[in-house]
Motif scaffolding. Sequence first.
Motif, PDB file in Angstrom:
ATOM      1  N   ASN A  93       0.865  -1.186   0.000  1.00 23.45           N
ATOM      2  CA  ASN A  93       0.000   0.000   0.000  1.00 23.45           C
ATOM      3  C   ASN A  93       0.900   1.233   0.000  1.00 23.45           C
ATOM      4  O   ASN A  93       1.984   1.231   0.598  1.00 23.45           O
ATOM      5  N   THR A  94       0.453   2.267  -0.674  1.00 21.92           N
ATOM      6  CA  THR A  94       1.266   3.477  -0.803  1.00 21.92           C
ATOM      7  C   THR A  94       0.763   4.598   0.094  1.00 21.92           C
ATOM      8  O   THR A  94       1.222   5.740  -0.009  1.00 21.92           O
ATOM      9  N   GLY A  95      -0.194   4.302   0.955  1.00 21.71           N
ATOM     10  CA  GLY A  95      -0.772   5.243   1.913  1.00 21.71           C
ATOM     11  C   GLY A  95      -1.799   4.477   2.718  1.00 21.71           C
ATOM     12  O   GLY A  95      -1.930   3.254   2.570  1.00 21.71           O
ATOM     13  N   PRO A  96      -2.520   5.162   3.567  1.00 24.16           N
ATOM     14  CA  PRO A  96      -3.541   4.462   4.357  1.00 24.16           C
ATOM     15  C   PRO A  96      -4.619   3.848   3.469  1.00 24.16           C
ATOM     16  O   PRO A  96      -5.081   4.480   2.517  1.00 24.16           O
ATOM     17  N   ILE A  97      -4.998   2.633   3.786  1.00 26.10           N
ATOM     18  CA  ILE A  97      -6.112   1.970   3.084  1.00 26.10           C
ATOM     19  C   ILE A  97      -7.372   2.313   3.872  1.00 26.10           C
ATOM     20  O   ILE A  97      -7.655   1.719   4.904  1.00 26.10           O
ATOM     21  N   GLU A  98      -8.117   3.279   3.360  1.00 29.57           N
ATOM     22  CA  GLU A  98      -9.278   3.741   4.122  1.00 29.57           C
ATOM     23  C   GLU A  98     -10.565   3.078   3.672  1.00 29.57           C
ATOM     24  O   GLU A  98     -11.600   3.210   4.333  1.00 29.57           O
ATOM     25  N   SER A  99     -10.524   2.366   2.543  1.00 33.28           N
ATOM     26  CA  SER A  99     -11.706   1.653   2.060  1.00 33.28           C
ATOM     27  C   SER A  99     -11.245   0.534   1.128  1.00 33.28           C
ATOM     28  O   SER A  99     -10.079   0.496   0.720  1.00 33.28           O
ATOM     29  N   LEU A 100     -12.170  -0.365   0.781  1.00 34.41           N
ATOM     30  CA  LEU A 100     -11.783  -1.469  -0.112  1.00 34.41           C
ATOM     31  C   LEU A 100     -11.466  -0.964  -1.513  1.00 34.41           C
ATOM     32  O   LEU A 100     -10.839  -1.659  -2.296  1.00 34.41           O
ATOM     33  N   GLY A 101     -11.903   0.258  -1.825  1.00 36.51           N
ATOM     34  CA  GLY A 101     -11.605   0.824  -3.143  1.00 36.51           C
ATOM     35  C   GLY A 101     -10.450   1.806  -3.116  1.00 36.51           C
ATOM     36  O   GLY A 101     -10.196   2.498  -4.109  1.00 36.51           O
ATOM     37  N   SER A 102      -9.733   1.838  -2.015  1.00 34.83           N
ATOM     38  CA  SER A 102      -8.679   2.831  -1.836  1.00 34.83           C
ATOM     39  C   SER A 102      -7.632   2.769  -2.945  1.00 34.83           C
ATOM     40  O   SER A 102      -7.110   1.703  -3.270  1.00 34.83           O
ATOM     41  N   GLN A 103      -7.313   3.954  -3.466  1.00 34.65           N
ATOM     42  CA  GLN A 103      -6.248   4.045  -4.479  1.00 34.65           C
ATOM     43  C   GLN A 103      -4.880   3.750  -3.862  1.00 34.65           C
ATOM     44  O   GLN A 103      -3.926   3.492  -4.581  1.00 34.65           O
ATOM     45  N   ASN A 104      -4.804   3.822  -2.545  1.00 30.69           N
ATOM     46  CA  ASN A 104      -3.525   3.547  -1.874  1.00 30.69           C
ATOM     47  C   ASN A 104      -3.232   2.055  -1.730  1.00 30.69           C
ATOM     48  O   ASN A 104      -2.126   1.677  -1.360  1.00 30.69           O
ATOM     49  N   TRP A 105      -4.221   1.248  -1.989  1.00 30.53           N
ATOM     50  CA  TRP A 105      -4.065  -0.202  -1.819  1.00 30.53           C
ATOM     51  C   TRP A 105      -3.583  -0.775  -3.140  1.00 30.53           C
ATOM     52  O   TRP A 105      -4.308  -0.771  -4.137  1.00 30.53           O
ATOM     53  N   ASN A 106      -2.378  -1.261  -3.117  1.00 24.74           N
ATOM     54  CA  ASN A 106      -1.728  -1.621  -4.382  1.00 24.74           C
ATOM     55  C   ASN A 106      -1.982  -3.056  -4.821  1.00 24.74           C
ATOM     56  O   ASN A 106      -1.981  -3.343  -6.006  1.00 24.74           O
ATOM     57  N   ARG A 107      -2.145  -3.952  -3.899  1.00 22.29           N
ATOM     58  CA  ARG A 107      -2.287  -5.372  -4.275  1.00 22.29           C
ATOM     59  C   ARG A 107      -3.558  -5.912  -3.649  1.00 22.29           C
ATOM     60  O   ARG A 107      -3.620  -6.193  -2.456  1.00 22.29           O
ATOM     61  N   ARG A 108      -4.588  -6.032  -4.467  1.00 24.26           N
ATOM     62  CA  ARG A 108      -5.910  -6.419  -3.981  1.00 24.26           C
ATOM     63  C   ARG A 108      -6.293  -7.795  -4.531  1.00 24.26           C
ATOM     64  O   ARG A 108      -5.783  -8.222  -5.573  1.00 24.26           O
ATOM     65  N   PRO A 137      -1.625   0.672  12.288  1.00 20.62           N
ATOM     66  CA  PRO A 137      -2.469   1.866  12.410  1.00 20.62           C
ATOM     67  C   PRO A 137      -2.300   2.871  11.288  1.00 20.62           C
ATOM     68  O   PRO A 137      -3.200   3.678  11.047  1.00 20.62           O
ATOM     69  N   LEU A 138      -1.163   2.856  10.591  1.00 21.84           N
ATOM     70  CA  LEU A 138      -0.987   3.799   9.484  1.00 21.84           C
ATOM     71  C   LEU A 138      -1.551   3.237   8.179  1.00 21.84           C
ATOM     72  O   LEU A 138      -2.152   3.969   7.388  1.00 21.84           O
ATOM     73  N   SER A 139      -1.369   1.963   7.975  1.00 21.25           N
ATOM     74  CA  SER A 139      -1.771   1.368   6.699  1.00 21.25           C
ATOM     75  C   SER A 139      -3.223   0.923   6.674  1.00 21.25           C
ATOM     76  O   SER A 139      -3.898   1.043   5.649  1.00 21.25           O
ATOM     77  N   THR A 140      -3.696   0.375   7.783  1.00 21.76           N
ATOM     78  CA  THR A 140      -5.070  -0.143   7.827  1.00 21.76           C
ATOM     79  C   THR A 140      -5.807   0.420   9.037  1.00 21.76           C
ATOM     80  O   THR A 140      -6.226  -0.318   9.927  1.00 21.76           O
ATOM     81  N   PRO A 141      -5.955   1.741   9.074  1.00 22.57           N
ATOM     82  CA  PRO A 141      -6.720   2.326  10.190  1.00 22.57           C
ATOM     83  C   PRO A 141      -8.179   1.913  10.078  1.00 22.57           C
ATOM     84  O   PRO A 141      -8.686   1.716   8.978  1.00 22.57           O
ATOM     85  N   GLY A 142      -8.821   1.747  11.197  1.00 25.78           N
ATOM     86  CA  GLY A 142     -10.232   1.332  11.164  1.00 25.78           C
ATOM     87  C   GLY A 142     -10.392  -0.028  10.524  1.00 25.78           C
ATOM     88  O   GLY A 142     -11.264  -0.242   9.680  1.00 25.78           O
ATOM     89  N   TYR A 143      -9.543  -0.973  10.945  1.00 24.35           N
ATOM     90  CA  TYR A 143      -9.547  -2.271  10.265  1.00 24.35           C
ATOM     91  C   TYR A 143     -10.910  -2.953  10.311  1.00 24.35           C
ATOM     92  O   TYR A 143     -11.326  -3.593   9.345  1.00 24.35           O
ATOM     93  N   GLN A 144     -11.588  -2.817  11.446  1.00 25.41           N
ATOM     94  CA  GLN A 144     -12.876  -3.511  11.562  1.00 25.41           C
ATOM     95  C   GLN A 144     -13.838  -3.055  10.466  1.00 25.41           C
ATOM     96  O   GLN A 144     -14.607  -3.848   9.926  1.00 25.41           O
ATOM     97  N   GLY A 145     -13.781  -1.780  10.123  1.00 25.82           N
ATOM     98  CA  GLY A 145     -14.644  -1.274   9.058  1.00 25.82           C
ATOM     99  C   GLY A 145     -14.293  -1.876   7.706  1.00 25.82           C
ATOM    100  O   GLY A 145     -15.183  -2.174   6.887  1.00 25.82           O
ATOM    101  N   LEU A 146     -13.006  -2.065   7.466  1.00 26.75           N
ATOM    102  CA  LEU A 146     -12.584  -2.698   6.208  1.00 26.75           C
ATOM    103  C   LEU A 146     -13.094  -4.138   6.145  1.00 26.75           C
ATOM    104  O   LEU A 146     -13.568  -4.602   5.110  1.00 26.75           O
ATOM    105  N   ALA A 147     -12.986  -4.836   7.273  1.00 30.60           N
ATOM    106  CA  ALA A 147     -13.449  -6.223   7.305  1.00 30.60           C
ATOM    107  C   ALA A 147     -14.964  -6.289   7.142  1.00 30.60           C
ATOM    108  O   ALA A 147     -15.484  -7.146   6.404  1.00 30.60           O
ATOM    109  N   ASP A 148     -15.667  -5.366   7.794  1.00 27.79           N
ATOM    110  CA  ASP A 148     -17.130  -5.363   7.667  1.00 27.79           C
ATOM    111  C   ASP A 148     -17.553  -5.113   6.218  1.00 27.79           C
ATOM    112  O   ASP A 148     -18.532  -5.691   5.735  1.00 27.79           O
ATOM    113  N   ALA A 149     -16.813  -4.270   5.530  1.00 25.48           N
ATOM    114  CA  ALA A 149     -17.150  -3.973   4.137  1.00 25.48           C
ATOM    115  C   ALA A 149     -16.916  -5.182   3.233  1.00 25.48           C
ATOM    116  O   ALA A 149     -17.447  -5.233   2.113  1.00 25.48           O
TER     117      ALA A 149
END
Lengths: 456, 92
Positions: A93-108, A137-149
């Motif tokens: 990831n090149t920044g925080p992954i704030e959602s499953l569609g995050s542009q910062n998430w490089n390998r999905r 905490p920097l890469s996957t903040p709010g992890y529970q929300g990502l998992a719920d999504a």
Amino acid sequence: MSSHREAPEISKDPVADSTDVYAFVSPDRADTVTLIANYIPLQGPAGGPNFYEFGDDVRYEIHVDNNGDGRADISYQFRFRTQVRNPATFLYNTGPIESLGSQNWNRRQFYDITEVTAHSASRIAAGLPCPPCNIGPLSTPGYQGLADAAVHALAGGITVFAGQRAEGFYVDLGSIFDLGDLRPFENLHAQYGLNVFTGPAPGVNATNHLNVHSIALQVPISRLTAKGHPTIGVWTTASRQRVRLWDEDRGENVSSGPFRQVSRLGNPLVNEVLIPLGSKDLWNSLPPSDDKRFAGYVTQPGLAALLPALYPGVFPNLAALTKAAKPRADLEAILLTGIPAGLIPGFQNFTGTVLADMLRLNTQIPATAAAKQSIYGLLGGDLAGFPNGRRPADDVVAIELRALAGVTYPLVDKSFKPDAAAAKLTDGLTPASVASGYLNRFPYLGTPYSGFDNPS
Amino acid sequence: MPTPVSRRSVLRGAAGAGAAGLATTALGTTALGASGSGTPEASPPRIRPHAAEPIVVHVRDAGSGDIEVFAGTSQTRLRDRDLAARIAQAIR
């Protein structure tokens, strides 16, 4: 354990290595069952920069037999596809992954699901996103929300999740694989004359703070059962194409040919501790309907013979039973046919005479309220626990150790008196040994440990 | 039921195919089933190999001409001594 690295060949292929299967009536959706298959054992949460992921070249399946023949009547096939946004960086990831569609998430990763029956193969979902691994905490903040999504509702009342979870299976691998030591009783171990243990010790959860990858399905009971057959048999398999070839131009493996099964798991610990080393890889390649050929390892288990030798004088009745060489019909019922009616009041999960290792779940037994559950399942008087299916927190190590030690033999021979120690066997662990805890909702396994915090 | 294969035999297959080289000759087919051993019998239709996909040839026994050919999710087993001999000659 329960099936982590259990056979020589699959231990070299962790992406296809099934580790645990769970099947239970969903406690919060009583008209559904939850089926979970875990893969990729013993993940260190900090294992970057290439964090753990499902194999694009593996076909994962969860199978359901609803007529007792040890063959799948319904299979759910999962195929994964990895997408890389930017191959020019080494970063996940090149920044925080704030959602499953995050542009910062490089390998999905995305996946398709096909439901296969004897009559049809239907694509029931396509392009579903997995959550990222829990990095920190920097890469996957709010992890529970990502998992719920990443929990997806499908047509037909099906719910699905595929991605990283905290390991919920607890076991003291370090002691058990040190010649059958159980720390709470290690002063009673023969110790081969080494005399290293002078007193009991608490268990150590070897899987604590480690993650797995889970495929979880919640399916209406009516979709899985056949009329007059409320008990289903559940197992998972992973298959690879027959040929894998290193393509030196592309710098990657390419696969070809039909898929063949390389991993299988139904009941916990069967291939791990009952099937001998020379047959484990073969066992992994076969369907449950072929398990008659392995039945002798269940009805004459080597571990039952070992216990009296490892713990001299502790299991005299088990020693006599083993010496008599009577087939263990109790273990055959628990693991290979289901328990017939009449042995346990108000309960049966018998599927017929076909000997097949499947996790059998009588879907007519409602979930037990959390406060009333016993981690010892049927042995603890809790009809909704293992070996009636398996819930994430069930203590399958203690249940199977106790069964092997003879606790369940009176079900088939009331004259047998189990040794006093048999009902106390444990590796000293409980669900409290799992730091993440469990969720009380789908997908029930706990939030994965983050690489930032583990190891600490 | 398909013939049981271990992971080791899969890797052996790949290694064998590499040793025998890649063949792209159109070959007669006697396709074997492609379903996994745990899946219901009516598995999804086989995917036909795309032109860009590799065709992998595994000469199991050059003497008898026992050859397996893999493409996409299909496999075909042939018995062709002449073809096996030509492939074996090509690798020498």
